[in-house]
Design a protein around this motif. Structure first.
Motif, PDB file in Angstrom:
ATOM      1  N   LEU A 125       0.822  -1.204   0.000  1.00  0.00           N
ATOM      2  CA  LEU A 125       0.000   0.000   0.000  1.00  0.00           C
ATOM      3  C   LEU A 125       0.864   1.265   0.000  1.00  0.00           C
ATOM      4  N   GLU A 126       1.894   1.275   0.813  1.00  0.00           N
ATOM      5  CA  GLU A 126       2.766   2.446   0.881  1.00  0.00           C
ATOM      6  C   GLU A 126       3.508   2.669  -0.432  1.00  0.00           C
ATOM      7  N   ASN A 127       3.970   1.576  -1.048  1.00  0.00           N
ATOM      8  CA  ASN A 127       4.693   1.716  -2.321  1.00  0.00           C
ATOM      9  C   ASN A 127       3.803   2.310  -3.408  1.00  0.00           C
ATOM     10  N   GLN A 128       2.576   1.810  -3.518  1.00  0.00           N
ATOM     11  CA  GLN A 128       1.690   2.323  -4.549  1.00  0.00           C
ATOM     12  C   GLN A 128       1.221   3.748  -4.238  1.00  0.00           C
ATOM     13  N   CYS A 129       1.033   4.045  -2.948  1.00  0.00           N
ATOM     14  CA  CYS A 129       0.678   5.430  -2.578  1.00  0.00           C
ATOM     15  C   CYS A 129       1.829   6.381  -2.901  1.00  0.00           C
ATOM     16  N   ASP A 130       3.061   5.940  -2.637  1.00  0.00           N
ATOM     17  CA  ASP A 130       4.220   6.776  -2.955  1.00  0.00           C
ATOM     18  C   ASP A 130       4.300   7.054  -4.455  1.00  0.00           C
ATOM     19  N   PHE A 131       3.972   6.044  -5.272  1.00  0.00           N
ATOM     20  CA  PHE A 131       4.006   6.223  -6.725  1.00  0.00           C
ATOM     21  C   PHE A 131       2.962   7.253  -7.168  1.00  0.00           C
ATOM     22  N   ILE A 132       1.746   7.160  -6.617  1.00  0.00           N
ATOM     23  CA  ILE A 132       0.695   8.121  -6.979  1.00  0.00           C
ATOM     24  C   ILE A 132       1.058   9.524  -6.487  1.00  0.00           C
ATOM     25  N   GLU A 133       1.598   9.603  -5.284  1.00  0.00           N
ATOM     26  CA  GLU A 133       1.987  10.911  -4.752  1.00  0.00           C
ATOM     27  C   GLU A 133       3.127  11.530  -5.557  1.00  0.00           C
ATOM     28  N   ALA A 134       4.053  10.679  -6.027  1.00  0.00           N
ATOM     29  CA  ALA A 134       5.148  11.204  -6.855  1.00  0.00           C
ATOM     30  C   ALA A 134       4.608  11.792  -8.157  1.00  0.00           C
ATOM     31  N   GLU A 135       3.638  11.120  -8.779  1.00  0.00           N
ATOM     32  CA  GLU A 135       3.005  11.663  -9.982  1.00  0.00           C
ATOM     33  C   GLU A 135       2.303  12.988  -9.687  1.00  0.00           C
ATOM     34  N   PHE A 136       1.641  13.056  -8.525  1.00  0.00           N
ATOM     35  CA  PHE A 136       0.934  14.289  -8.165  1.00  0.00           C
ATOM     36  C   PHE A 136       1.919  15.441  -7.957  1.00  0.00           C
ATOM     37  N   HIS A 137       3.017  15.196  -7.240  1.00  0.00           N
ATOM     38  CA  HIS A 137       3.997  16.258  -6.999  1.00  0.00           C
ATOM     39  C   HIS A 137       4.656  16.710  -8.303  1.00  0.00           C
ATOM     40  N   GLU A 138       4.863  15.769  -9.213  1.00  0.00           N
ATOM     41  CA  GLU A 138       5.441  16.136 -10.511  1.00  0.00           C
ATOM     42  C   GLU A 138       4.498  17.053 -11.283  1.00  0.00           C
ATOM     43  N   GLU A 139       3.221  16.714 -11.290  1.00  0.00           N
ATOM     44  CA  GLU A 139       2.233  17.560 -11.969  1.00  0.00           C
ATOM     45  C   GLU A 139       2.067  18.891 -11.240  1.00  0.00           C
ATOM     46  N   ASP A 140       2.136  18.854  -9.915  1.00  0.00           N
ATOM     47  CA  ASP A 140       2.021  20.092  -9.143  1.00  0.00           C
ATOM     48  C   ASP A 140       3.183  21.043  -9.448  1.00  0.00           C
ATOM     49  N   ASP A 141       4.380  20.501  -9.550  1.00  0.00           N
ATOM     50  CA  ASP A 141       5.535  21.348  -9.888  1.00  0.00           C
ATOM     51  C   ASP A 141       5.378  21.953 -11.285  1.00  0.00           C
ATOM     52  N   ARG A 142       4.878  21.154 -12.225  1.00  0.00           N
ATOM     53  CA  ARG A 142       4.686  21.662 -13.587  1.00  0.00           C
ATOM     54  C   ARG A 142       3.624  22.758 -13.620  1.00  0.00           C
ATOM     55  N   MET A 143       2.550  22.565 -12.881  1.00  0.00           N
ATOM     56  CA  MET A 143       1.501  23.586 -12.827  1.00  0.00           C
ATOM     57  C   MET A 143       1.991  24.866 -12.147  1.00  0.00           C
ATOM     58  N   ASN A 144       2.781  24.732 -11.112  1.00  0.00           N
ATOM     59  CA  ASN A 144       3.326  25.919 -10.443  1.00  0.00           C
ATOM     60  C   ASN A 144       4.276  26.686 -11.366  1.00  0.00           C
ATOM     61  N   ALA A 145       5.018  25.930 -12.182  1.00  0.00           N
ATOM     62  CA  ALA A 145       5.914  26.596 -13.136  1.00  0.00           C
ATOM     63  C   ALA A 145       5.101  27.389 -14.159  1.00  0.00           C
ATOM     64  N   GLU A 146       4.006  26.803 -14.658  1.00  0.00           N
ATOM     65  CA  GLU A 146       3.156  27.534 -15.591  1.00  0.00           C
ATOM     66  C   GLU A 146       2.524  28.751 -14.920  1.00  0.00           C
ATOM     67  N   LYS A 147       2.135  28.585 -13.652  1.00  0.00           N
ATOM     68  CA  LYS A 147       1.530  29.704 -12.918  1.00  0.00           C
ATOM     69  C   LYS A 147       2.532  30.857 -12.762  1.00  0.00           C
ATOM     70  N   ASN A 148       3.776  30.498 -12.425  1.00  0.00           N
ATOM     71  CA  ASN A 148       4.789  31.547 -12.274  1.00  0.00           C
ATOM     72  C   ASN A 148       5.049  32.262 -13.600  1.00  0.00           C
ATOM     73  N   THR A 149       5.017  31.482 -14.697  1.00  0.00           N
ATOM     74  CA  THR A 149       5.205  32.103 -16.009  1.00  0.00           C
ATOM     75  C   THR A 149       4.071  33.068 -16.320  1.00  0.00           C
ATOM     76  N   SER A 150       2.855  32.675 -15.980  1.00  0.00           N
ATOM     77  CA  SER A 150       1.704  33.559 -16.218  1.00  0.00           C
ATOM     78  C   SER A 150       1.774  34.802 -15.333  1.00  0.00           C
ATOM     79  N   MET A 151       2.237  34.626 -14.109  1.00  0.00           N
ATOM     80  CA  MET A 151       2.367  35.779 -13.224  1.00  0.00           C
ATOM     81  C   MET A 151       3.374  36.798 -13.765  1.00  0.00           C
ATOM     82  N   LYS A 152       4.439  36.275 -14.338  1.00  0.00           N
ATOM     83  CA  LYS A 152       5.430  37.190 -14.921  1.00  0.00           C
ATOM     84  C   LYS A 152       4.867  37.901 -16.151  1.00  0.00           C
ATOM     85  N   SER A 153       3.952  37.219 -16.851  1.00  0.00           N
ATOM     86  CA  SER A 153       3.356  37.840 -18.049  1.00  0.00           C
ATOM     87  C   SER A 153       2.288  38.864 -17.712  1.00  0.00           C
ATOM     88  N   LEU A 154       1.858  38.863 -16.465  1.00  0.00           N
ATOM     89  CA  LEU A 154       0.804  39.784 -16.041  1.00  0.00           C
ATOM     90  C   LEU A 154       1.442  41.159 -15.752  1.00  0.00           C
TER      91      LEU A 154
END
Length: 328
Positions: A125-154
């Motif tokens: 259970l922990e291994n599979q939860c870690d895998f899902i959480e790793a995917e979530f953090h990767e997507e979260d970092d990508r979304m934050n990068a896009e957000k920062n880019t948009s903030m700079k464009s504002l």
């Protein structure tokens, strides 16, 4: 096991224990023809054949006979009976001692089985939860990068009506990003819930199967009361049984197995609800209570002999269940 496998397993069990039943295991299917009776048959056949040889002729006149057989043959058969009985008693004693030592080793069997099972389930259970959480953090970092880019464009000059199209494009991009990220959050939540549901159902199934297996294993273990009394054994005085229990055994003959106390009672152990790991939403009540609520569906009934070893299995099962469910 299906019906064919169950029948094959029972026949294999009887075949493997055939010599043990002959030596002196109580209530064994092969006890209809005991070891002592087999030795007596050998003696009877030997006497009959010897009597035929010495019934007439020169040998019969030259050799003194006792009970129609020579003295040396009579002494040999008596020694055979004595040696066979000594062998039987020694074998039963060795087998009984081995079974008692096996029971001592088997005391830790429930802790080993259930402990390894819950560790395996939790690690998976922990291994599979870690895998899902790793995917979530990767997507979260990508979304934050896009957000920062948009903030700079504002930029402040986007208030100018001439930059209206650029501002609308930036807003549309942020709306799409936000919607996409919300959908990804819901998907991650759903994946985690499905993972918990799947692995909890797998754990529940393993728990019930291992419990049934351990109960059957302890049912098949030989205890001291299963063997005949040997020279030097003290006569154990049986404890007085409550009159109500005796009447219940008399009325319910299916519960009575033998006259021996350790094998006399079939215990039906407590069951679990089938929906033990189901998540239910709270329902509003209008003060009418749960009068029309149906009784919960329970797991398959488990029954076995009632001994300290069986009680230890159920206690360890309950502790493992509570430990796993305590995560929620």
């Amino acid at each position: 096991l299906n019906e064919e496998e169950t029948a094959t397993d029972q026949q294999r069990f009887v075949d493997e224990l055939e010599p043990i039943g002959l030596l002196g295991v109580i209530n064994h299917p092969q006890n209809k023809f005991s070891f002592k009776e087999a030795v007596n048959d050998i003696e009877r056949v030997s006497r009959d054949q010897c009597a035929k040889l010495y019934a007439e002729g020169i040998i019969a006149k030259s050799v003194p006979l006792i009970d129609k057989i020579p003295e040396f043959m009579k002494n040999y058969l008596e020694d055979m009976q004595r040696n066979a009985e000594e062998f039987r008693i020694k074998s039963v004693g060795s087998l009984r001692q081995s079974c008692e030592e096996m029971l001592v080793l088997a005391e830790s069997l429930p802790q080993v089985v259930f402990g390894s099972m819950i560790q395996c389930c939790q690690a998976d259970l922990e291994n599979q939860c870690d895998f899902i959480e790793a995917e979530f953090h990767e997507e979260d970092d990508r979304m934050n990068a896009e957000k920062n880019t948009s903030m700079k464009s504002l930029r402040p000059n986007l208030e100018n009506p001439s930059c209206y199209d650029e501002l609308q494009e930036l807003c549309s991009h942020e709306d799409a990003r936000s919607k996409k990220f919300c959908e990804f959050i819901l998907k991650t939540k759903k994946d985690l819930l499905n993972l918990e549901k799947t692995l909890s159902a797998d754990f529940f199934k393993r728990l019930l199967n291992n419990t049934q297996l351990l109960l059957q294993v302890y049912d098949f273990f030989f205890i001291r009361a299963d063997f005949i009394m040997l020279p030097g054994d003290d006569q154990v005085e049986k404890k007085h049984t409550n009159i109500k229990r005796l009447m219940r055994r008399r009325d319910n003959k299916s519960e009575e197995v033998s006259s021996d106390i350790p094998r006399s009672i079939i215990k039906k152990w407590a069951q679990f609800r089938v929906d033990s790991f189901s998540v239910k939403r709270k329902q509003s009540t209008d003060g009418e209570g749960n009068e029309g609520e149906e009784a919960p569906e329970m797991t398959r009934e488990m029954s076995s002999f009632k001994s300290p070893y069986h009680k230890a299995v159920i206690a360890c099962r309950n502790a493992t269940f509570d430990q796993f469910k305590g995560r929620f």
